[in-house]
Design a protein around this motif. Structure first.
Motif, PDB file in Angstrom:
ATOM      1  N   GLY A  31      -4.823 -12.337  -4.846  1.00 48.39           N
ATOM      2  CA  GLY A  31      -5.034 -11.462  -3.705  1.00 48.39           C
ATOM      3  C   GLY A  31      -5.288 -12.037  -2.380  1.00 48.39           C
ATOM      4  O   GLY A  31      -5.438 -11.415  -1.230  1.00 48.39           O
ATOM      5  N   THR A  48       0.787 -13.920   2.060  1.00 51.40           N
ATOM      6  CA  THR A  48       0.035 -13.953   0.814  1.00 51.40           C
ATOM      7  C   THR A  48       0.151 -15.282  -0.008  1.00 51.40           C
ATOM      8  O   THR A  48       1.286 -15.834   0.289  1.00 51.40           O
ATOM      9  CB  THR A  48       0.596 -12.977  -0.141  1.00 51.40           C
ATOM     10  N   THR A  93      -8.502 -10.396  -5.489  1.00 49.82           N
ATOM     11  CA  THR A  93      -8.274  -9.316  -6.233  1.00 49.82           C
ATOM     12  C   THR A  93      -9.525  -9.109  -7.506  1.00 49.82           C
ATOM     13  O   THR A  93     -10.043 -10.304  -8.005  1.00 49.82           O
ATOM     14  CB  THR A  93      -7.030  -9.458  -7.147  1.00 49.82           C
ATOM     15  N   GLU A  94      -9.800  -7.872  -7.703  1.00 54.08           N
ATOM     16  CA  GLU A  94     -11.159  -7.794  -8.732  1.00 54.08           C
ATOM     17  C   GLU A  94     -10.320  -8.014 -10.109  1.00 54.08           C
ATOM     18  O   GLU A  94      -9.381  -7.106 -10.447  1.00 54.08           O
ATOM     19  CB  GLU A  94     -11.696  -6.334  -8.492  1.00 54.08           C
ATOM     20  N   ILE A  95     -10.383  -9.073 -10.929  1.00 54.23           N
ATOM     21  CA  ILE A  95      -9.780  -9.215 -11.912  1.00 54.23           C
ATOM     22  C   ILE A  95     -10.721  -9.284 -13.239  1.00 54.23           C
ATOM     23  O   ILE A  95     -11.879 -10.048 -13.307  1.00 54.23           O
ATOM     24  CB  ILE A  95      -9.118 -10.692 -12.252  1.00 54.23           C
ATOM     25  N   CYS A 103       1.511  -3.341 -12.718  1.00 57.81           N
ATOM     26  CA  CYS A 103       1.600  -3.751 -11.426  1.00 57.81           C
ATOM     27  C   CYS A 103       3.108  -3.480 -10.871  1.00 57.81           C
ATOM     28  O   CYS A 103       3.923  -3.628 -11.537  1.00 57.81           O
ATOM     29  CB  CYS A 103       1.639  -5.323 -11.619  1.00 57.81           C
ATOM     30  N   ILE A 116      -1.043 -11.386  -8.784  1.00 60.08           N
ATOM     31  CA  ILE A 116      -2.135 -10.468  -9.560  1.00 60.08           C
ATOM     32  C   ILE A 116      -1.747 -10.118 -10.941  1.00 60.08           C
ATOM     33  O   ILE A 116      -2.528 -10.105 -11.867  1.00 60.08           O
ATOM     34  CB  ILE A 116      -2.003  -9.000  -8.856  1.00 60.08           C
ATOM     35  N   PHE A 185      -1.772  -1.597  -9.900  1.00 61.00           N
ATOM     36  CA  PHE A 185      -1.696  -2.286  -8.407  1.00 61.00           C
ATOM     37  C   PHE A 185      -0.467  -2.112  -7.964  1.00 61.00           C
ATOM     38  O   PHE A 185       0.584  -2.365  -8.626  1.00 61.00           O
ATOM     39  CB  PHE A 185      -1.983  -3.737  -8.966  1.00 61.00           C
ATOM     40  N   ILE A 208      -4.925   0.272  -6.925  1.00 58.80           N
ATOM     41  CA  ILE A 208      -5.481  -0.594  -5.861  1.00 58.80           C
ATOM     42  C   ILE A 208      -4.173  -1.045  -5.200  1.00 58.80           C
ATOM     43  O   ILE A 208      -3.131  -1.368  -5.665  1.00 58.80           O
ATOM     44  CB  ILE A 208      -5.908  -1.917  -6.506  1.00 58.80           C
ATOM     45  N   SER A 210      -2.475  -3.168  -1.802  1.00 57.27           N
ATOM     46  CA  SER A 210      -2.427  -4.211  -0.721  1.00 57.27           C
ATOM     47  C   SER A 210      -1.881  -3.805   0.533  1.00 57.27           C
ATOM     48  O   SER A 210      -0.847  -3.827   0.866  1.00 57.27           O
ATOM     49  CB  SER A 210      -2.149  -5.592  -1.243  1.00 57.27           C
ATOM     50  N   GLU A 242      -6.990  -5.718  -0.425  1.00 65.13           N
ATOM     51  CA  GLU A 242      -6.838  -4.891  -1.180  1.00 65.13           C
ATOM     52  C   GLU A 242      -7.997  -3.428  -1.186  1.00 65.13           C
ATOM     53  O   GLU A 242      -9.083  -3.805  -0.827  1.00 65.13           O
ATOM     54  CB  GLU A 242      -7.000  -5.262  -2.666  1.00 65.13           C
TER      55      GLU A 242
END
Ligand code: FAD
Ligand code: NAD
Ligand code: FES
Length: 277
Positions: A31, A48, A93-95, A103, A116, A185, A208, A210, A242
């Motif tokens: 992320g 990225t 990214t909140e994983i 995704c 991600i 995502f 989510i 980006s 994000e």
């Protein structure tokens, strides 16, 4: 100065580059992004971090040629050095193990959603990925996405490969088939991310996205990357990139992305690619 170690074309306009950046490779998380300058007098552009190789001290960037700086970067070759690379930037990214995650990547956005998907799979999620392009010949990272996912669904706008239509239609069909999704995502063009959010909103599936506003300093100081999320002003470079897609003002994002269209066109026309020399 960061040496270019590998360069390959994923499609006519999309390039993958492996660049020496040991400190970034050691610390980056899914992320996050870098800000790059091809030359001392060049523009700063965010890209990225698609992957890293800690042993080699290198990161991978995947970019589409859209204007002056990306054209200039595309003109650089293995062995040449990029003037500056700053990072890793942005919140990772909140994983977590959410359960079933989907995704969605559209066009060059597939390069952004790839790390991600990889991180979600490593965290124990079941990952279904949906990737799409206008046509088969510009679809990128199919094999990499297949490896990072438990299931891969492909769509093309012209029907030349996979489902004939948009990635958002594939997601709608998946939901309609009764698949219980815990989190989505989505990364790609602004209209795609907006439509994906319209698909998931009625089902209350947290989504989510980006965001890719214009960034200048990428440290939260200049305000260039201002976006509106849940009625509040956020700076995508430090608060994002994000955000909860159901809260994003996509109309404002689209308007702000068009702010310098005339200047960007002029810069591209004047571009002769001596910029990194
Ligand atoms: P220009 O002619 O300057 O602009 C072309 C388009 O890019 C316009 O839509 C413009 O609004 C946008 N843009 C221009 N300058 C910037 C800037 N400084 N910041 C953001 N957008 C800009 N693209 C990729 O191909 N791969 C990626 O992995 C990727 N990751 C990104 C991650 C983040 C966090 C953000 C904010 C953007 C990302 N982008 C990515 C978009 C990329 O930064 C732009 O395509 C690039 O800056 C264009 O520069 P240019 O000079 O070639 O084009
Ligand atoms: P594109 O226009 O070819 O679209 C790619 C796919 O997105 C399509 O095949 C389709 O499946 C889907 N899509 C497009 N429009 C849609 C719509 N109206 N409704 C539903 N689905 C739709 O994409 P491209 O030329 O590869 O450009 C990629 C875009 O991604 C650029 O606009 C770029 O700014 C953006 N981008 C975003 C990020 C980010 O971090 N969010 C990073 C890089 C690039
Ligand atoms: Fe300057 Fe985010 S780019 S505040």
């Amino acid at each position: 100065m960061n040496e270019i170690l590998d360069k390959s074309y994923l499609s006519e306009q999309v390039i993958s580059m492996v660049v020496s950046a040991p400190e970034i490779a050691a610390r980056r998380k899914a992320g996050q992004f870098i800000v790059l300058m091809t030359a001392e007098n060049g523009e700063r552009i965010p890209l990225t971090i698609a992957d890293e190789n800690k042993e080699r001290g290198a990161i991978t960037i995947i970019f589409q040629i859209v204007g002056k700086t990306t054209a200039c970067l595309a003109g650089m070759n293995v062995g040449e050095r990029i003037y500056s690379i700053l990072g890793p930037l942005g919140s990772p990214t909140e994983i977590e193990n959410f359960g079933l995650t989907v995704c969605v990547g559209g066009g060059v956005g597939i390069g952004v959603v790839y790390p991600i998907a990889k991180a979600l799979k490593e965290a124990g999620n079941r990952v279904i990925s949906i990737i799409g392009a206008r046509s088969k010949n510009i679809l990128i990272l199919e094999e990499e996405m297949r490896e990072a996912s438990d299931e891969l669904l492909v769509a093309t706008d012209d029907g030349s490969y996979g489902f004939h239509g948009f990635v958002s239609e594939v997601l709608q069909k998946l939901i309609d088939s009764g698949t219980r999704i815990d989190r989505v995502f989505a990364v790609g063009p602004v209209p795609m991310m907006r439509v994906i959010c319209d698909v998931t909103r009625p089902h209350k599936i947290k989504t989510i996205v980006s965001l890719n506003p214009i960034m200048v300093d990428a440290t939260g100081m200049c305000g260039a990357c201002r976006v509106a999320v849940g009625g509040k002003t956020k700076f995508a470079c430090v608060d994002g990139p994000e955000f909860d897609g159901h809260e994003v003002d996509f109309r404002l994002l689209a308007t702000r992305l068009r702010m310098y269209e005339a200047e960007e066109k002029k810069a591209m026309e004047a571009h002769r690619c001596h910029c990194h020399g």
